[in-house]
Write a protein that holds these residues in place. Structure first.
Motif, PDB file in Angstrom:
ATOM      1  N   LEU A  25       0.868  -1.246   0.099  1.00 13.64           N
ATOM      2  CA  LEU A  25       0.120   0.180   0.079  1.00 13.64           C
ATOM      3  C   LEU A  25       0.604   1.233   0.152  1.00 13.64           C
ATOM      4  N   ILE A  26       1.958   1.270   0.799  1.00  8.25           N
ATOM      5  CA  ILE A  26       2.796   2.448   0.704  1.00  8.25           C
ATOM      6  C   ILE A  26       3.715   2.784  -0.525  1.00  8.25           C
ATOM      7  N   GLY A  27       3.986   1.657  -0.987  1.00 10.07           N
ATOM      8  CA  GLY A  27       4.619   1.708  -2.467  1.00 10.07           C
ATOM      9  C   GLY A  27       3.730   2.279  -3.423  1.00 10.07           C
ATOM     10  N   THR A  28       2.223   1.738  -3.444  1.00  8.57           N
ATOM     11  CA  THR A  28       1.527   2.582  -4.474  1.00  8.57           C
ATOM     12  C   THR A  28       1.417   3.929  -4.125  1.00  8.57           C
ATOM     13  N   LEU A  29       1.239   4.522  -2.907  1.00  5.77           N
ATOM     14  CA  LEU A  29       1.261   5.909  -2.669  1.00  5.77           C
ATOM     15  C   LEU A  29       2.418   6.527  -2.993  1.00  5.77           C
ATOM     16  N   MET A  30       3.459   6.043  -2.812  1.00  8.10           N
ATOM     17  CA  MET A  30       4.898   6.474  -3.544  1.00  8.10           C
ATOM     18  C   MET A  30       4.831   6.791  -5.010  1.00  8.10           C
ATOM     19  N   ALA A  31       4.089   5.867  -5.426  1.00 12.12           N
ATOM     20  CA  ALA A  31       4.126   5.773  -6.972  1.00 12.12           C
ATOM     21  C   ALA A  31       3.067   6.832  -7.592  1.00 12.12           C
ATOM     22  N   LEU A  32       1.967   7.433  -6.955  1.00 16.37           N
ATOM     23  CA  LEU A  32       1.275   8.354  -7.323  1.00 16.37           C
ATOM     24  C   LEU A  32       1.911   9.610  -8.049  1.00 16.37           C
ATOM     25  N   PRO A  33       2.687  10.312  -7.412  1.00 15.40           N
ATOM     26  CA  PRO A  33       3.421  11.319  -8.122  1.00 15.40           C
ATOM     27  C   PRO A  33       4.219  10.980  -9.222  1.00 15.40           C
ATOM     28  N   ILE A  34       4.747   9.879  -9.447  1.00 15.27           N
ATOM     29  CA  ILE A  34       5.979   9.613 -10.499  1.00 15.27           C
ATOM     30  C   ILE A  34       4.843   9.312 -11.784  1.00 15.27           C
ATOM     31  N   ILE A  35       3.741   8.674 -11.401  1.00 12.81           N
ATOM     32  CA  ILE A  35       2.802   8.376 -12.398  1.00 12.81           C
ATOM     33  C   ILE A  35       2.187   9.539 -13.225  1.00 12.81           C
ATOM     34  N   PHE A  36       1.979  10.428 -12.194  1.00 10.01           N
ATOM     35  CA  PHE A  36       1.675  11.741 -12.634  1.00 10.01           C
ATOM     36  C   PHE A  36       2.604  12.462 -13.700  1.00 10.01           C
ATOM     37  N   ILE A  37       4.005  12.259 -13.455  1.00 12.27           N
ATOM     38  CA  ILE A  37       5.015  12.978 -14.080  1.00 12.27           C
ATOM     39  C   ILE A  37       4.968  12.271 -15.556  1.00 12.27           C
ATOM     40  N   TYR A  38       4.987  10.680 -15.420  1.00 12.41           N
ATOM     41  CA  TYR A  38       4.906   9.917 -16.635  1.00 12.41           C
ATOM     42  C   TYR A  38       3.587  10.592 -17.790  1.00 12.41           C
ATOM     43  N   ILE A  60      10.481  12.696 -27.515  1.00  9.67           N
ATOM     44  CA  ILE A  60      10.627  13.865 -26.469  1.00  9.67           C
ATOM     45  C   ILE A  60      12.120  14.314 -26.014  1.00  9.67           C
ATOM     46  N   LEU A  61      12.862  13.210 -25.796  1.00  7.31           N
ATOM     47  CA  LEU A  61      14.108  13.770 -25.735  1.00  7.31           C
ATOM     48  C   LEU A  61      14.760  14.563 -26.677  1.00  7.31           C
ATOM     49  N   ASN A  62      14.390  14.342 -28.024  1.00  5.43           N
ATOM     50  CA  ASN A  62      15.201  15.060 -29.091  1.00  5.43           C
ATOM     51  C   ASN A  62      14.518  16.438 -28.994  1.00  5.43           C
ATOM     52  N   LEU A  63      13.382  16.647 -28.592  1.00  5.95           N
ATOM     53  CA  LEU A  63      12.740  18.019 -28.674  1.00  5.95           C
ATOM     54  C   LEU A  63      13.097  18.694 -27.362  1.00  5.95           C
ATOM     55  N   VAL A  64      13.511  18.081 -26.193  1.00  7.83           N
ATOM     56  CA  VAL A  64      13.527  18.674 -25.060  1.00  7.83           C
ATOM     57  C   VAL A  64      15.162  18.743 -25.069  1.00  7.83           C
ATOM     58  N   ILE A  75      13.611  15.573 -14.596  1.00  4.37           N
ATOM     59  CA  ILE A  75      14.418  16.742 -15.288  1.00  4.37           C
ATOM     60  C   ILE A  75      13.892  17.164 -16.539  1.00  4.37           C
ATOM     61  N   ILE A  76      13.413  15.805 -17.301  1.00  5.69           N
ATOM     62  CA  ILE A  76      12.891  16.081 -18.422  1.00  5.69           C
ATOM     63  C   ILE A  76      11.636  16.972 -18.354  1.00  5.69           C
ATOM     64  N   LEU A  77      10.811  16.685 -17.410  1.00 10.05           N
ATOM     65  CA  LEU A  77       9.371  17.458 -17.287  1.00 10.05           C
ATOM     66  C   LEU A  77       9.828  18.910 -16.925  1.00 10.05           C
ATOM     67  N   VAL A  78      10.658  19.022 -16.137  1.00  3.75           N
ATOM     68  CA  VAL A  78      10.930  20.464 -15.499  1.00  3.75           C
ATOM     69  C   VAL A  78      11.584  21.244 -16.693  1.00  3.75           C
ATOM     70  N   ILE A  79      12.310  20.899 -17.528  1.00  3.15           N
ATOM     71  CA  ILE A  79      13.029  21.494 -18.919  1.00  3.15           C
ATOM     72  C   ILE A  79      11.740  21.653 -19.674  1.00  3.15           C
ATOM     73  N   ALA A  80      10.924  20.709 -20.221  1.00  5.86           N
ATOM     74  CA  ALA A  80       9.866  20.915 -21.043  1.00  5.86           C
ATOM     75  C   ALA A  80       9.033  21.960 -20.468  1.00  5.86           C
ATOM     76  N   GLU A  81       8.618  21.743 -19.372  1.00  7.70           N
ATOM     77  CA  GLU A  81       7.759  22.950 -18.893  1.00  7.70           C
ATOM     78  C   GLU A  81       8.202  24.318 -19.024  1.00  7.70           C
ATOM     79  N   ILE A  82       9.459  24.570 -18.647  1.00  7.27           N
ATOM     80  CA  ILE A  82      10.216  25.983 -18.668  1.00  7.27           C
ATOM     81  C   ILE A  82      10.243  26.350 -20.137  1.00  7.27           C
ATOM     82  N   ARG A  83      10.509  25.338 -21.126  1.00  6.13           N
ATOM     83  CA  ARG A  83      10.759  25.656 -22.667  1.00  6.13           C
ATOM     84  C   ARG A  83       9.499  25.915 -23.079  1.00  6.13           C
TER      85      ARG A  83
END
Length: 367
Positions: A41-54, A69-73, A347-355
């Motif tokens: 159950l704890i592992g599932t809770l930990m996964a919630l934010p990273i799944i959001f990032i994906y 995405i990597l090529n664009l970012v 890192i990919i998401l942060v840079i993508a959002e900024i750009r």
């Protein structure tokens, strides 16, 4: 335009079977013993934010895979360098899953059979599936998911006479620390492994909500994982679960009702093969897709056979024995996989959002 398409239901089934993979059969969080279900159950809770990032990455770049995405970012040069990480990771993960299957047959199911044979079998059927395309994997998952659920439901009913609720005690005897550590293990193995679907879900139909697909798969797996972990504990006890290599198989092998219903552990072996097939195929598909994008190949199918055989070879030579495999899976893997699963996607998401906000990056479907 990408002609291979999968529906939202196929995406959920594919994601769930991928997470089941070999993970449930090796046992979730064996170090937590009788508290493994809490760790799940704890592992599932930990996964919630990273799944959001994906899901956020895929929603920003609709119709594009992780390598696009990597090529664009990052640009062409740095993007290809980072892409090497997402070529190596699925290749290595797929080899680990194939080796899990080989060790399972070699030590438990068919000890007289050379370990290489089931590994080659898994390699060949995965090569066939990936050659056919991700659309076939989606259709296979729609067929296999009900089969896996029915087998789990039937075996759950059959183990009811063997349940001993005293095995759940003591709760948190060693404190919360070991449970949190085990929860992190489950987060990494298998929940955050779904980072590989950044290379698969570009094939989802455009009207599909990527958030719904990701979170539906996560919660279905969490329900199945907690149920089967509780089953293992209630039948075998936490101490036994923590030391046997394939607790689910050992648990089902105890079923003997009226000297008539027995030896049904073959059903567990069947689900093991089905879910491993899905997981290895996804890993092989993402690896081949990455290599084709890296070298500018017109079609990933031209390298599937070679890459699949390389994956089997890596699986065969990567460990000395099953103890090495278990040690790496439960002691090292969570930290080894952290850059692929968490650090790089953030890192990919942060840079993508900024750009994107700076107007330097265009998103949308690639035609």
């Amino acid at each position: 335009m990408n002609k291979e398409m999968i529906t939202s239901k196929q995406g959920v089934y594919l994601l769930t079977l991928f997470m089941i993979g070999s993970n449930l059969f090796m046992g979730l969080a064996p170090a937590a013993k009788s508290n493994a279900w809490i760790a799940a159950l704890i592992g599932t809770l930990m996964a919630l934010p990273i799944i959001f990032i994906y899901a956020r990455l895929l929603s920003l770049f609709k119709g594009r895979d992780i390598f696009d995405i990597l090529n664009l970012v990052f640009g062409n040069v740095l993007g290809k360098i980072v892409a090497l990480a997402y070529i190596w990771y699925p290749l290595h993960l797929g080899a680990m899953v194939i080796r899990d299957l080989g060790e399972f047959f070699n030590t438990v199911a068919m000890p007289e059979t050379p370990m290489l044979l089931p590994m080659l079998f898994m390699g060949f059927i995965s090569i066939w599936a990936v050659m056919a395309g991700v659309e076939l994997l989606g259709r296979c998952s729609k067929i296999f998911f009900p089969i896996v659920v029915i087998i789990m439901f039937i075996t759950t009913l059959l183990v009811i006479p063997y349940l001993n609720f005293a095995h759940l005690k003591p709760v948190m005897y060693d404190g919360i620390g070991p449970i949190l550590n085990s929860g992190f293990d489950i987060f990494s193995f298998p929940l955050a492994e779904t980072v590989l679907f950044l290379g698969v879900f570009s094939a989802l139909k455009t009207e599909t909500s990527i958030y719904r697909v990701y979170y539906s798969g996560l919660f279905i797996f969490a329900a199945i994982g907690v149920l089967l972990t509780l089953r293992n504990i209630l039948v075998l006890g936490g101490d036994i679960v923590s030391v046997v290599n394939f607790p689910l198989y050992v648990e089902v092998s105890r079923i003997n009702i009226g000297e008539f219903i027995q030896r049904i552990e073959v059903s567990v072996a069947t689900t093991f093969v089905i879910t491993d097939f899905i997981k290895v195929s996804v890993c092989l598909y993402v690896t081949c897709l990455g290599i084709s994008k890296l070298f500018g190949l017109k079609n990933y199918r031209s390298i599937v056979v070679q890459t699949g055989l390389l994956m089997v070879l890596l699986a065969y030579i990567m460990y000395e024995n099953i103890m090495d495999m278990i040690y790496f899976a439960f002691e090292i893997y969570a930290y080894y996989a952290l850059p692929f699963q968490v650090i790089l996607p953030v890192i990919i998401l942060v840079i993508a959002e900024i750009r994107i906000r700076a107007g330097q990056l265009q998103t949308g479907k690639r035609y």
